[in-house]
Write a protein that holds these residues in place. Structure first.
Motif, short mmCIF file in Angstrom:
data_model
loop_
_atom_site.label_atom_id
_atom_site.label_comp_id
_atom_site.label_asym_id
_atom_site.label_seq_id
_atom_site.Cartn_x
_atom_site.Cartn_y
_atom_site.Cartn_z
N GLY A 146 -2.38 -2.03 -11.19
CA GLY A 146 -2.29 -0.74 -10.51
C GLY A 146 -1.60 -0.78 -9.16
O GLY A 146 -1.40 0.26 -8.54
N SER A 147 -1.23 -1.96 -8.70
CA SER A 147 -0.56 -2.08 -7.40
C SER A 147 0.91 -1.66 -7.51
O SER A 147 1.49 -1.65 -8.59
N LEU A 148 1.47 -1.31 -6.35
CA LEU A 148 2.87 -0.86 -6.28
C LEU A 148 3.74 -2.03 -5.85
O LEU A 148 3.43 -2.72 -4.88
N LEU A 149 4.84 -2.25 -6.56
CA LEU A 149 5.76 -3.34 -6.23
C LEU A 149 6.98 -2.74 -5.53
O LEU A 149 7.64 -1.84 -6.04
N ILE A 150 7.26 -3.25 -4.34
CA ILE A 150 8.35 -2.75 -3.52
C ILE A 150 9.37 -3.85 -3.25
O ILE A 150 9.00 -4.97 -2.86
N ASP A 151 10.63 -3.54 -3.45
CA ASP A 151 11.71 -4.46 -3.12
C ASP A 151 12.19 -4.11 -1.72
O ASP A 151 12.77 -3.05 -1.50
N THR A 152 11.94 -4.99 -0.76
CA THR A 152 12.29 -4.73 0.63
C THR A 152 13.73 -5.08 0.95
O THR A 152 14.21 -4.81 2.06
N GLY A 153 14.41 -5.69 0.00
CA GLY A 153 15.76 -6.20 0.26
C GLY A 153 15.73 -7.66 0.63
O GLY A 153 16.75 -8.36 0.53
N GLU A 154 14.58 -8.13 1.05
CA GLU A 154 14.40 -9.54 1.38
C GLU A 154 13.42 -10.21 0.42
O GLU A 154 13.08 -11.37 0.59
N GLY A 155 12.96 -9.44 -0.54
CA GLY A 155 11.99 -9.94 -1.50
C GLY A 155 11.11 -8.80 -1.98
O GLY A 155 11.18 -7.68 -1.46
N LYS A 156 10.30 -9.09 -2.98
CA LYS A 156 9.42 -8.07 -3.55
C LYS A 156 8.00 -8.26 -3.01
O LYS A 156 7.49 -9.37 -2.95
N VAL A 157 7.41 -7.13 -2.63
CA VAL A 157 6.07 -7.14 -2.03
C VAL A 157 5.14 -6.28 -2.87
O VAL A 157 5.48 -5.16 -3.24
N ARG A 158 3.96 -6.80 -3.13
CA ARG A 158 2.95 -6.07 -3.89
C ARG A 158 2.03 -5.35 -2.92
O ARG A 158 1.46 -5.96 -2.02
N VAL A 159 1.88 -4.04 -3.09
CA VAL A 159 1.04 -3.22 -2.22
C VAL A 159 -0.14 -2.70 -3.03
O VAL A 159 0.04 -2.05 -4.06
N VAL A 160 -1.33 -3.01 -2.55
CA VAL A 160 -2.54 -2.59 -3.26
C VAL A 160 -2.98 -1.20 -2.83
O VAL A 160 -3.49 -0.42 -3.64
N TYR A 161 -2.77 -0.87 -1.55
CA TYR A 161 -3.30 0.39 -1.04
C TYR A 161 -2.47 0.82 0.16
O TYR A 161 -2.01 -0.02 0.92
N GLY A 162 -2.28 2.11 0.33
CA GLY A 162 -1.55 2.58 1.49
C GLY A 162 -1.08 4.02 1.32
O GLY A 162 -1.20 4.60 0.25
#
Length: 235
Positions: free
Chosen positions: A209-225
């Protein structure tokens, strides 16, 4: 699921009321209020709840605690809106938008291993305050007519029961459905969370259920925000 509905004229919060009765109430107990005086959104934020909207909390008793349960409520609202000819989109993790404006929010609370209270706030016939009209809308504003609130309630509960059964059998089917109905994938987003903020392109909603974001420097998993997105065009 068979629903046992408790109808109230006014309450501080349907979620608070439901949490108070949940330990001794069966799964499927539903608290519906005409208005709330202290409606809650995420992080304890105030949720305006005047008469005319759908303010409902459902007591569920799943086998295990799972934060993905909030998606069941979001899917139920999107499908109920579709029954009235309105195209809704899920804005991760717990809002429903129509045409770039918020129309509903879902809040899950509870006691681990005991119960979950799912609160759903849906703007139906209620007047949207003038200072919120740029960011919020209602079914009445979209369709240009008042709706029968009981009919909207029944549609939401019907879809909620269906998605809850699917969730109990296979939560991944719920995640797949959310990905089909979300407005975030491949959009530029900014997520504000407890440790700061992350900007980039939302590329996926993962199995947990987490959101995966590509920051341009790598992919980050976001659990809440809290997610904000660039203006987009809606179909």
């Amino acid at each position: 699921m068979e629903w046992k509905i408790i109808r109230l004229d006014e309450v501080d919060s349907t979620n608070e009321y439901a949490k108070g009765i949940a330990p001794s109430s069966p799964e499927g107990t539903v608290v519906v209020a005409k208005r709330q005086t202290a409606g809650k959104g995420r992080k304890g934020r105030f949720w305006a709840s005047p008469e005319g909207g759908l303010w409902v909390s459902v007591i569920l008793k799943p086998n295990r605690s799972d934060p993905r349960l909030v998606f069941v409520g979001a899917l139920a609202v999107v499908d109920a809106l579709a029954d009235f000819g309105i195209r809704g989109w899920i804005k991760w993790p717990n809002d429903v938008w129509v045409g770039g404006k918020k129309i509903a929010g879902i809040l899950t609370e509870g006691k681990a291993g005991k119960f979950v209270v799912m609160g759903i706030g849906l703007n139906v016939n209620n007047e949207i305050p003038s200072d919120l009209r740029e960011t919020a809308t209602s079914m009445r504003a979209i369709l240009g007519k008042r709706l029968e609130l009981n009919e909207v309630t029944n549609r939401v509960l019907d879809h909620l029961g269906r998605w809850y059964k699917i969730f109990q059998r296979n939560p991944l089917k719920v995640i797949e459905a959310v990905k089909e109905r979300t407005i975030l994938i491949n959009r530029e987003v900014k997520v504000i969370h407890s440790d700061g903020e992350i900007s980039g392109t939302a590329v996926d909603i993962l199995e947990d259920g987490s959101l995966l974001i590509d920051t341009g420097e790598g992919k980050v998993r976001v659990v809440y925000g809290d997610v904000s997105i660039r203006p987009i065009r809606y179909g």
